[in-house]
Design an enzyme around this catalytic site. Structure first.
Site, short mmCIF file in Angstrom:
data_model
loop_
_atom_site.label_atom_id
_atom_site.label_comp_id
_atom_site.label_asym_id
_atom_site.label_seq_id
_atom_site.Cartn_x
_atom_site.Cartn_y
_atom_site.Cartn_z
CD GLU A 166 42.20 35.49 43.44
OE1 GLU A 166 41.01 35.81 43.51
OE2 GLU A 166 42.94 35.38 44.42
CD GLU A 364 45.72 38.81 45.52
OE1 GLU A 364 44.86 38.43 46.34
OE2 GLU A 364 45.45 39.27 44.41
C1 BGP Z 1 41.78 38.02 46.23
C2 BGP Z 1 41.65 39.08 45.17
C3 BGP Z 1 41.88 40.46 45.68
C4 BGP Z 1 41.46 40.74 47.10
C5 BGP Z 1 41.76 39.59 48.04
C6 BGP Z 1 41.16 39.73 49.41
O1 BGP Z 1 41.01 36.91 45.90
O2 BGP Z 1 42.55 38.86 44.11
O3 BGP Z 1 41.33 41.34 44.74
O4 BGP Z 1 40.23 41.30 47.18
O5 BGP Z 1 41.34 38.36 47.49
O6 BGP Z 1 39.83 39.32 49.42
P1 BGP Z 1 38.66 40.18 50.01
O7 BGP Z 1 38.83 41.56 49.48
O8 BGP Z 1 37.41 39.53 49.53
O9 BGP Z 1 38.78 40.10 51.50
#
Ligand code: BGP
Length: 460
Positions: A166, A364
């Site tokens: 990202e 993800e």
């Molecule tokens: C994505 C990232 C992760 C993770 C996930 C969940 O954007 O790659 O690192 O953190 O989001 O988001 P959050 O932790 O803000 O709930």
């Protein structure tokens, strides 16, 4: 026997990142990254004052955790290397870090779990940020050296690499918002960061190819389909600009080897083009990715700009559009993100039709929920049916896209065990395993059992 079967060899797994799981922030001479540092100077900016120093203690518990992956039939796992751990002074390799990463990789392979290794997940080493991070081309070159070092050390066993996770997020959160360090509000500088991190990705790919590695290298992008409120020319144009900024700014150069012309025109019109070197275009053209990882959580809904612009003088992305609240949207209230499963199908079809049907995988997808202990049954298992439903609905759309020819080779959830979040600490939990923060015990959730079946059956 599954009703909806996925292609043979489909990757079933989960993703995580070094800073969010490893802990051991100072072990083995690891240098500080921007998260360690920011927490040190402004702990109040972190949810409940919890920083990344301990996280899920994966640094010490990886062997048992990899066993847990195996227990639920994961056949692949993505994490990242910590640049600040591997090369604390930016030049020399840490013996302890090599021992740790070697042992982790070997353990995964011994358990039949394919490693996907990412090089950069929001975690700039502090000493490089102090040289202005991605705004400095010297840092881009240092990244290439770090990437080369990683390939030399681990490329004999790691066959799937990604350069960035990202890359738009540090730009969006750290340079036009103040949610990530260095908390700069400057679109012009944001464009430089985006451009030069894209160059860094291409340089890592260049290093990979020139060192005769026999695996594949890609990039992980969070693609947020950009849906206009209506078919009006203004709404469609606004959604198109959001798409250019947030998706195509990395998707096009990564896959097609060049930027969209209308993004360049837009930046030119607002005097925001970054300084370009003569050989940049060739670098990008010749070093496109072998595959894509796609992180998908939520779509982006857009309408034409209707609210007043706060400051005419300093252009920000929001000058060009407003967010649109779709009356029918369903929300994950804990994270504030819309849940829209069909978005994954739309991404798949877009990649098929406009990006040469490049091989890709879901890198993800997940649902963070607060106070999950509410759902714990008498045996201590969290009954996270909401998460199972979330995954099933996304997988149904993904399956349909594959039936229609999408070139998707895997599905990784966020995440395997609850981990530390940049903005939310341990508020929202995502894992197949719950982490008890007092004891660091891991407890399998119902979704982990569900996944175990899905992975075994290669489908739903
Ligand atoms: C994505 C990232 C992760 C993770 C996930 C969940 O954007 O790659 O690192 O953190 O989001 O988001 P959050 O932790 O803000 O709930």
């Amino acid at each position: 026997m599954a009703n909806k079967t996925f292609p043979e060899g489909f990757l079933w797994g989960a993703a995580s990142s070094a800073t969010q799981t490893e802990g051991a922030a100072e072990a083995g001479g690891k240098a500080k990254n921007i998260w360690d540092y920011w927490f040190e100077i402004e702990p109040e900016r972190f949810y409940q004052g919890v920083g990344p120093a301990v996280a899920s203690d994966y640094y010490h518990r990886y062997k048992q955790d990899i066993q847990r992956m195996k227990d639920i039939n994961m056949n692949s796992f993505r994490t990242s290397l910590s640049w600040a751990r591997l090369m604390p002074d930016g030049e020399h390799v840490s013996h302890d870090a090599v021992t740790f990463y070697n042992s982790m990789i070997d353990e995964m392979l011994a358990q039949g779990i394919k490693p996907i290794m990412n090089l950069y997940h929001f975690d700039m080493p502090l000493h490089l940020q102090q040289m202005d991070g991605w705004e400095n081309r010297a840092v881009v070159d240092q990244f290439q050296q770090y990437a080369q070092t990683a390939f030399d050390l681990f490329g004999d066993r790691v066959k799937l690499w990604t350069t960035f996770n990202e890359p738009i997020v540090p730009v969006e959160m750290g340079y036009v918002n103040d949610y990530h360090y260095p908390c700069v509000f400057d679109m012009k500088r944001a464009v430089v960061v985006a451009y030069q991190s894209m160059l860094a990705s291409a340089k890592a790919i260049q290093a990979y190819r020139s060192s005769n590695q026999d695996g594949e290298i890609g990039i992980i992008l969070n693609l947020t389909p950009s849906y206009p409120r209506s078919d009006s020319e203004e709404d469609v144009r606004a959604a198109h600009i959001a798409d250019l900024f947030f998706n195509r700014s990395f998707l096009d150069p990564s896959v097609l080897g060049h930027y969209p012309e209308d993004l360049i025109d837009l930046l030119r019109t607002h005097q925001m083009l970054p300084a370009v070197h003569e050989d940049d275009a060739a670098l990008l053209r010749e070093n496109t990715v072998d595959f894509l990882g796609v992180n998908y959580y939520q779509p982006r809904r857009i309408k034409q700009k209707e609210t007043p612009i706060a400051d005419e003088a300093s252009i920000m992305p929001e000058h060009f559009f407003d967010p649109y609240i779709w009356p029918e949207r369903r929300m994950n209230p804990y994270r504030g993100w819309e849940i829209y499963e069909k978005g994954l199908y739309d991404i798949a079809i877009n990649l098929k039709e406009n990006y040469g049907n490049i091989p890709w995988y879901v890198a993800e997808n997940g649902m963070g929920v607060a106070d999950e202990e509410r759902f714990m049954d008498g045996s201590g298992m969290i009954q996270d049916d909401y998460r199972i439903e979330f995954y099933e609905e996304h997988l149904k759309w993904l399956h349909q896209a594959i039936e229609e020819g999408a070139n998707c080779f895997g599905y990784h959830v966020w995440t395997f065990i609850d981990n530390w979040s940049w903005l939310n600490g341990y508020k929202n939990r995502y894992g197949f395993y719950r982490v008890d923060l007092d004891t660091q015990d891991r407890l399998l959730k119902k979704s982990g059992l569900w996944f175990k079946d899905v992975a075994r059956n290669n489908g739903l």
